[in-house]
Write an enzyme that holds these catalytic residues in place. Sequence first.
Site, PDB file in Angstrom:
ATOM      1  CB  CYS A  76      23.941   6.543 -24.449  1.00  0.00           C
ATOM      2  SG  CYS A  76      24.338   7.263 -22.839  1.00  0.00           S
ATOM      3  CG  HIS A 126      19.626   9.209 -24.136  1.00  0.00           C
ATOM      4  ND1 HIS A 126      19.057   8.119 -23.518  1.00  0.00           N
ATOM      5  CD2 HIS A 126      20.883   9.308 -23.618  1.00  0.00           C
ATOM      6  CE1 HIS A 126      19.913   7.585 -22.665  1.00  0.00           C
ATOM      7  NE2 HIS A 126      21.038   8.309 -22.712  1.00  0.00           N
ATOM      8  CD  GLU A 134      16.561   7.536 -26.364  1.00  0.00           C
ATOM      9  OE1 GLU A 134      16.824   7.763 -25.175  1.00  0.00           O
ATOM     10  OE2 GLU A 134      17.433   7.507 -27.263  1.00  0.00           O
TER      11      GLU A 134
END
Length: 383
Positions: free
Chosen positions: A260, A354, A356
């Site tokens: 990001c 993202h 994660e």
Amino acid sequence: MPLHATRKPALLVLEDGRAFRGQAYGAEGETFGEAVFSTGMTGYQETLTDPSYHRQVVVMTAPHVGNTGMNDEDPESRRIWVAGYVVRDPARTPSNWRSRRSLDEELRDQGVVGISGIDTRALTRHLRERGAMRVGISTTETDPEALLTRVLDSAAMTGANLSDAVSTQEAYVVPAVGGAPRFRVAALDLGLKANTPRMMSERGIEVHVLPATATLDDVRAVEPDGLFFSNGPGDPSATTGQVELLQAALAEQIPYFGICFGNQLFGRALGFDTYKLKYGHRGINQPVMDRTTGKVEVTAHNHGFAVDAPLDADTSTDYGIARVSHVCLNDDVVEGLELRSPEGALKAFSVQYHPEAAAGPHDAAYLFDRFTQLMTDVKAEEA
């Protein structure tokens, strides 16, 4: 009795003068920020605690919010970071076995001013047509013109350097799962989410989380096998120190992975410009193609800026050959970069979204394996 019957009136005013009236939700008072919308139907707790949302007022496009309350297991950081919260129909009573309190209570306890009972569909359509803009929410002001004056006096997101405000102040270590670490990574916290070092540690990586103000000497002191830059808030063009640090690390050929904000700073380190998107990408349903494999992923996003790099041409840099590795299928926005040697070996990479992805989706978790493989390959070359 309707839920709104016990709530104070609230007023929302955008910087172009559009106004909405509703009821207070969360804390009472007044707040200002950049109005953005999130299309995720789940994961509001992770959204609220994502430091990338610092100084933003989040409009939820899903009409019903707060069903599962708030728990103690899912926050992505130490606090709620959004400047304000906008929902249409808040849940009257949370229902989940892990819930410890209601969303309304948590917003109130942390001083987050919100508004409910407005037409969030109309507000979202307005932002899509006009673009993200400054906004004010107030439970104390009833005059839209008076509130608009204060909105226009509030800070804009363009030119804002915010990573220092959300970063850890002290370095700390997230140990590798399963005993002795396979690798050691220096991770710059520019707004780090808790699930990121967790996913690294599950792959045998010992993660040394450093403040946003860390220097190259701080990175070297870790003796890292790799360098990581996290997500975070603000305008990447207003950041210089971390870009210079990354350039120095690339010159020393330290393997790099960025997410990001870390993608935007990687782009700047390679010589590309960044620009502000009209209304950004936010939510958990954005389609992205990994051009290195041809696979399409459904991904989680939260960004209002993007890298300006050529989609179909390689770029020679001082550190190697740069190219766009990922692209958004909705609008062709650059969603990832990679740096390779003239011989084609991967040296560094980043993605705009993202991987994660707490609370999901998890299509892009393979990127942590790609980082592990990159460090494996570099170690093999050095042996």
